[in-house]
Design a protein around this motif. Structure first.
Motif, PDB file in Angstrom:
ATOM      1  N   ARG A  31      56.349  41.099  45.192  1.00  0.00           N
ATOM      2  CA  ARG A  31      55.338  40.129  45.610  1.00  0.00           C
ATOM      3  C   ARG A  31      55.880  39.322  46.780  1.00  0.00           C
ATOM      4  O   ARG A  31      56.936  38.699  46.680  1.00  0.00           O
ATOM      5  N   LYS A  45      49.606  44.593  38.404  1.00  0.00           N
ATOM      6  CA  LYS A  45      49.048  43.917  39.585  1.00  0.00           C
ATOM      7  C   LYS A  45      47.624  43.460  39.304  1.00  0.00           C
ATOM      8  O   LYS A  45      47.252  42.321  39.605  1.00  0.00           O
ATOM      9  N   GLU A  90      46.302  39.639  39.304  1.00  0.00           N
ATOM     10  CA  GLU A  90      45.240  39.237  40.225  1.00  0.00           C
ATOM     11  C   GLU A  90      44.077  38.609  39.463  1.00  0.00           C
ATOM     12  O   GLU A  90      43.501  37.604  39.912  1.00  0.00           O
ATOM     13  N   LYS A  91      43.739  39.168  38.323  1.00  0.00           N
ATOM     14  CA  LYS A  91      42.664  38.599  37.510  1.00  0.00           C
ATOM     15  C   LYS A  91      43.047  37.202  37.028  1.00  0.00           C
ATOM     16  O   LYS A  91      42.247  36.263  37.112  1.00  0.00           O
ATOM     17  N   GLU A 142      45.235  35.127  38.356  1.00  0.00           N
ATOM     18  CA  GLU A 142      45.426  34.190  39.455  1.00  0.00           C
ATOM     19  C   GLU A 142      44.179  34.016  40.319  1.00  0.00           C
ATOM     20  O   GLU A 142      44.114  33.124  41.149  1.00  0.00           O
ATOM     21  N   ARG A 148      43.066  35.933  42.736  1.00  0.00           N
ATOM     22  CA  ARG A 148      43.260  36.278  44.150  1.00  0.00           C
ATOM     23  C   ARG A 148      44.080  37.558  44.245  1.00  0.00           C
ATOM     24  O   ARG A 148      44.806  37.908  43.328  1.00  0.00           O
ATOM     25  N   PRO A 149      43.980  38.237  45.393  1.00  0.00           N
ATOM     26  CA  PRO A 149      44.813  39.428  45.602  1.00  0.00           C
ATOM     27  C   PRO A 149      46.282  39.023  45.754  1.00  0.00           C
ATOM     28  O   PRO A 149      46.591  37.945  46.272  1.00  0.00           O
ATOM     29  N   LEU A 150      47.170  39.874  45.300  1.00  0.00           N
ATOM     30  CA  LEU A 150      48.594  39.607  45.435  1.00  0.00           C
ATOM     31  C   LEU A 150      49.092  40.093  46.784  1.00  0.00           C
ATOM     32  O   LEU A 150      48.847  41.248  47.153  1.00  0.00           O
TER      33      LEU A 150
END
Length: 106
Positions: A37, A66, A70-71, A73, A75-77
Motif C-alpha cells: 500500500r 484489497k 477498500e470496502k 475504508e 476508497r480505492p487503495l
C-alpha cells in the motif's frame, strides 16, 4: 516485511554469483498487504530499492483482502508502483508451489 526484501536481495546476490537466474515473487495477503500500500507501507523505500535493482521481481497483492479493505475504508487503495493484484493471495502461493517454486516465509 523487511526480511522478505532482504531475503530477496540475498537470493539475487547468491544466484548471480553462481551465474544462475532466479525468479522471485513476493505475495502479500491479510495484514501483509500493507507492504504494497503506497499510503501505509513501512517498507516503501526498500521496495523501491528492490524494484530499481531487480525490476524482474514481482509484487503480488491479494485482491480479496484489497477489496475488503477498500470496502471498510470507502476508497480505492493506492498501491506501490508495479504491484499486481491476484484474486487470492493464498491461491497464488499454491499455484506457484504447484509450478515448482519454493515458498519462503520470513
Amino acid at each position: 516485511m523487511k526480511h522478505a526484501i532482504t531475503n530477496s536481495l540475498n537470493a539475487f546476490k547468491n544466484y548471480s554469483e553462481k551465474n544462475e537466474q532466479v525468479a522471485i515473487e513476493i505475495v502479500a495477503y491479510g495484514p501483509g498487504v500493507h507492504m504494497f500500500r503506497a499510503d501505509t507501507s513501512p517498507v516503501k523505500d526498500l521496495l523501491h530499492y528492490l524494484r530499481t535493482n531487480h525490476p524482474e521481481v514481482v509484487f503480488s497483492m491479494c485482491g480479496n483482502t484489497k477489496m475488503i479493505m477498500e470496502k471498510n475504508e470507502g476508497r480505492p487503495l493506492p498501491l506501490v508502483d508495479g504491484t499486481q493484484v491476484v484474486p487470492y493471495g493464498v491461491a497464488r502461493l499454491v499455484e506457484l508451489q504447484e509450478a515448482g517454486w519454493t515458498y519462503l516465509r520470513p
